[in-house]
Design a protein around this motif. Structure first.
Motif, mmCIF file in Angstrom:
data_model
loop_
_atom_site.group_PDB
_atom_site.id
_atom_site.type_symbol
_atom_site.label_atom_id
_atom_site.label_comp_id
_atom_site.label_asym_id
_atom_site.label_seq_id
_atom_site.Cartn_x
_atom_site.Cartn_y
_atom_site.Cartn_z
ATOM 1 N N ASN A 1 0.860 -1.177 0.000
ATOM 2 C CA ASN A 1 0.000 0.000 0.000
ATOM 3 C C ASN A 1 0.897 1.228 0.000
ATOM 4 N N VAL A 2 0.529 2.240 -0.776
ATOM 5 C CA VAL A 2 1.364 3.438 -0.868
ATOM 6 C C VAL A 2 1.517 4.137 0.487
ATOM 7 N N ARG A 3 0.616 3.865 1.435
ATOM 8 C CA ARG A 3 0.711 4.481 2.771
ATOM 9 C C ARG A 3 1.915 3.945 3.559
ATOM 10 N N PHE A 4 2.454 2.787 3.117
ATOM 11 C CA PHE A 4 3.593 2.189 3.820
ATOM 12 C C PHE A 4 4.942 2.656 3.276
ATOM 13 N N ILE A 5 4.922 3.531 2.257
ATOM 14 C CA ILE A 5 6.181 3.992 1.666
ATOM 15 C C ILE A 5 6.974 4.811 2.684
ATOM 16 N N GLU A 6 8.185 4.338 2.960
ATOM 17 C CA GLU A 6 9.052 5.028 3.908
ATOM 18 C C GLU A 6 10.469 4.462 3.786
ATOM 19 N N GLN B 1 -0.641 -3.574 -23.630
ATOM 20 C CA GLN B 1 -0.833 -2.259 -23.011
ATOM 21 C C GLN B 1 -1.949 -2.357 -21.981
ATOM 22 N N MET B 2 -1.733 -1.755 -20.840
ATOM 23 C CA MET B 2 -2.745 -1.756 -19.786
ATOM 24 C C MET B 2 -2.573 -0.508 -18.938
ATOM 25 N N ASN B 3 -3.681 0.166 -18.659
ATOM 26 C CA ASN B 3 -3.632 1.339 -17.790
ATOM 27 C C ASN B 3 -3.220 0.947 -16.372
ATOM 28 N N VAL B 4 -2.417 1.787 -15.760
ATOM 29 C CA VAL B 4 -1.992 1.587 -14.368
ATOM 30 C C VAL B 4 -2.672 2.684 -13.554
ATOM 31 N N VAL B 5 -3.638 2.265 -12.742
ATOM 32 C CA VAL B 5 -4.573 3.203 -12.110
ATOM 33 C C VAL B 5 -4.294 3.319 -10.614
ATOM 34 N N PRO B 6 -4.172 4.540 -10.083
ATOM 35 C CA PRO B 6 -3.978 4.702 -8.635
ATOM 36 C C PRO B 6 -5.147 4.099 -7.852
ATOM 37 N N GLY B 7 -4.829 3.390 -6.774
ATOM 38 C CA GLY B 7 -5.869 2.853 -5.901
ATOM 39 C C GLY B 7 -6.423 1.508 -6.309
ATOM 40 N N MET B 8 -5.928 0.929 -7.398
ATOM 41 C CA MET B 8 -6.423 -0.389 -7.803
ATOM 42 C C MET B 8 -5.309 -1.162 -8.507
#
Length: 357
Positions: free
Chosen positions: A192-197, A249-256
């Motif tokens: 999860n991006v919240r764990f980036i540190e 090709q595939m979209n890379v979507v924030p949150g999913m």
């Protein structure tokens, strides 16, 4: 921009006045028929229509012959063969229909050009003609759509239980990519991006044991002839994972998490040594050599010689450095892939080294 818009407004206003003056002139001098087309005008316009369609066909042929090297070479993935086949069928249909309809349109414009002694034939309807030009497109389009749906389903049907697929996460952020390989368990740890540190740049959940053996790299290595399932995440905004040589090709979507899968069938070395790519690389290096002469003469550094490699690109305009958002892809034998992966450190080892420091 304001000056440009002002000029455009003034130009449009001038064109409006000019058109109004022509309308006024016609209304005041209705007896003057100098602007009515005569047989000479109709003959000229008919010949111009024929000339235009001939020019259009010659231009099309010239573009195919002159710019065929701008096309992509054979697909480097298994599903890409079906993709290319579908594209070829669609393009052949389009060009055949375009060739016939444009030819008939311009030929009829010439053949039935206006003549004083001719009278137009009018009929309200023709059931037979209407049936023909309705049913034929319906049958062709229905066949193409059904074939396309089956092809699309086969490509997008991702089964993690089928065979022994390799599971890799593609992580996008402004303006770079990272690849995360699942360890021996072939299961990616939670993230999860919240764990980036600190060193945890991808936001892996340190409490999840499945993530301890994951390996994070800045280069994407793939074993040939083995199915690869990509799990895609974005740290910030919408990106798009684009691998043209693999028709992927595939979209890379924030949150999913988005997914795509394919099986590479040509190694980097095989594609590099293909006849198409050897010719293309030679052409590119010839251009770079000529540019290098000018750069050296101006006291600047010469361009390096180009060598082909697969690349993962971003196909969404995601910011000022979007053009530079790419990651090298290396397709190699299973043995070379395993040797390379063995030399990469796991996330758990990185955490241990940080704790020791």
């Amino acid at each position: 921009m304001t000056v440009f818009l002002t000029i455009v407004v003034i130009a449009l206003f001038g064109i409006t006045l000019w058109q109004m003056s022509k309308i006024l002139k016609l209304s005041q001098n209705s007896a003057n028929n100098s602007q009515i087309a005569n047989d000479k005008d109709n003959n000229l316009q008919g010949k111009l229509m024929l000339a235009f369609v001939i020019f259009l066909y010659l231009l099309t042929i010239y573009c195919f012959v002159q710019y065929h090297t701008f096309f992509l070479p054979e697909s480097a993935s298994e599903h890409g063969i079906d993709y290319d086949q579908l594209m070829l069928i669609s393009m052949v249909l389009i060009f055949v229909v375009q060739f016939i309809t444009q030819g008939l349109l311009h030929f009829f414009a010439y053949k039935y050009r206006g003549k004083k002694e001719n009278k137009a034939l009018f009929f309200a309807d023709n059931d037979k003609l209407e049936f023909i030009w309705t049913i034929i497109p319906v049958i062709v389009l229905a066949g193409l759509i059904i074939y396309g749906l089956f092809t699309w389903t086969d490509i997008m049907d991702i089964d993690e239980e089928e065979g022994d697929p390799l599971i890799i996460e593609l992580y996008a952020y402004q303006f770079d990519w990272r690849a995360r390989y699942s360890g021996e368990d072939n299961v990616l740890g939670k993230a999860n991006v919240r764990f980036i540190e600190g060193i945890n740049t991808l936001g892996l959940d340190v409490s999840d044991n499945y993530g301890k053996d994951d390996k994070i790299t800045n280069e994407l290595h793939l074993p040939v002839n083995r199915k690869v399932i990509f799990k895609m995440r974005s740290q910030d905004i919408l990106h798009s994972a684009y691998m043209p040589f693999f028709r992927a090709q595939m979209n890379v979507v924030p949150g999913m998490i988005t997914e795509f899968a394919y099986t590479p069938i040509l190694t980097s070395e095989e594609m590099r040594n293909s006849e198409f790519m050897v010719e293309k690389v030679a052409t590119i290096n010839k251009i770079r050599k000529e540019k290098s002469k000018k750069l050296v003469a101006a006291g600047e550094e010469a361009l390096e010689e180009y060598t082909f490699d697969y690349y993962l690109l971003c196909n969404k305009i995601c910011g000022v450095s979007h053009y530079n958002m790419q990651m090298k892809i290396v397709v190699e034998s299973e043995e070379d892939y395993e040797a390379w992966l063995k030399g990469q450190t796991t996330f758990g080892e990185q955490l241990s080294a940080q704790a020791s420091n």
